[in-house]
Design an enzyme around this catalytic site. Structure first.
Site, short mmCIF file in Angstrom:
data_model
loop_
_atom_site.label_atom_id
_atom_site.label_comp_id
_atom_site.label_asym_id
_atom_site.label_seq_id
_atom_site.Cartn_x
_atom_site.Cartn_y
_atom_site.Cartn_z
N ALA A 38 20.76 26.51 -53.81
CA ALA A 38 22.07 26.10 -53.92
C ALA A 38 22.86 26.75 -53.34
CB ALA A 38 22.35 26.32 -55.39
N GLY A 65 17.44 25.02 -55.87
CA GLY A 65 18.11 23.81 -55.93
C GLY A 65 17.22 22.61 -54.91
N GLU A 123 14.19 21.66 -56.63
CA GLU A 123 14.68 20.82 -57.69
C GLU A 123 14.75 19.39 -57.02
OE1 GLU A 123 16.37 23.27 -61.36
OE2 GLU A 123 17.52 23.39 -59.49
N GLU A 163 15.43 32.05 -58.53
CA GLU A 163 16.63 32.26 -59.20
C GLU A 163 16.40 33.72 -60.02
OE1 GLU A 163 16.83 27.90 -58.81
OE2 GLU A 163 15.23 29.45 -58.63
#
Length: 259
Positions: free
Chosen positions: A67, A110, A113, A133
């Site tokens: 991200a 991300g 994901e 993370e």
């Protein structure tokens, strides 16, 4: 399809819809606008009857390295609640057409994901997956803990999430996270070849198979089998079912039309 997006490229090629993440200068770090653009392109492909399979790739040296931290570093809990940014990720899970991801380089945070939102994954031999993370004092929030656990089981998911450890392409193959491990220079070619094979199947069969498999992940065996039987029966009301069985009897290739 002319490309009208800022952070992705979207195009069509026959029965395939292509989406390529296009922020290579930041290793395709995913910001909110990119997610919106991915979703918009996928939903456009979803309603285009000529498109039967969606292929998701990343430009440059990575699929997506995570991200965009700069975008969220100063956010608070209320910001996330008011923005409700994960609703767009939830809509990605509603796409009914098959999504095939091709991963090279990093698929982290991300990016991982997003890869896990794909129905099938091809990975180059230089691919690395992971959820770092925990090293930032946070955790995955767009489905990472859930999808990884369902895919590889609690024990291994805990290990990778607790440590933020990178997962090699070979490990990903061993744990069933990816479908194919191929040389980097052959990744796109092999992914497209497989996508075209799926695209030539009966579209409604593919759609109902996807629905049934995803349902099976979340429900009891009995409930899953009831859902499967409903979809099985529904396919006998389609023209493609008649075409497929007649073609088998006539010893020719079927011409499926998605009806």
């Amino acid at each position: 399809m002319s490309n009208r997006y800022e952070f992705i490229e979207a195009s069509t090629d026959g029965k395939l819809g292509h989406i390529s993440l296009n922020r290579p200068h930041v290793l395709n770090a995913i910001n909110q606008q990119m997610v919106l653009e991915i979703l918009a392109a996928m939903e456009e492909f979803e309603v285009d009857d000529t498109i039967r399979v969606i292929v998701l790739t990343g430009k440059g040296r990575a699929f997506a390295a995570g991200a965009d931290i700069d975008e969220m570093a100063n956010d608070g809990a209320i910001d996330f609640e008011l923005r409700n940014q994960f609703k767009d990720w939830d809509r990605l899970a509603m796409i009914k057409k098959p999504i095939i991801g091709a991963v090279q380089g990093f698929a982290l945070g991300g990016g991982f994901e997003l890869a896990l939102c794909c129905d099938l994954l091809f990975a180059a031999d230089n691919a690395e997956f992971g959820f770092p993370e925990v090293n930032l004092g946070v955790m995955p929030g767009a489905g990472g803990t859930v999808r990884l656990t369902k895919l590889v089981g609690k024990t291994k998911a805990m290990e990778w999430l607790f440590t933020g450890k990178r997962i090699t392409a070979m490990e990903a193959l061993q744990y069933g996270m990816i479908n194919r491990l191929v040389a980097k220079e052959l990744l796109f070619e092999e992914t497209i070849k497989f996508a075209e094979e799926i695209a030539n199947q009966a579209p409604l069969s593919i759609r109902f198979i996807k629905e049934s498999v995803l349902k099976a992940v979340d429900v009891s065996i009995d409930e899953g089998m009831q859902f499967e039987r409903k979809n099985f029966s529904l396919l006998f009301s389609t023209e493609d079912q008649k075409e497929g069985m007649i073609a088998f009897q006539e010893k020719r290739k079927p011409n499926f039309k998605g009806m």
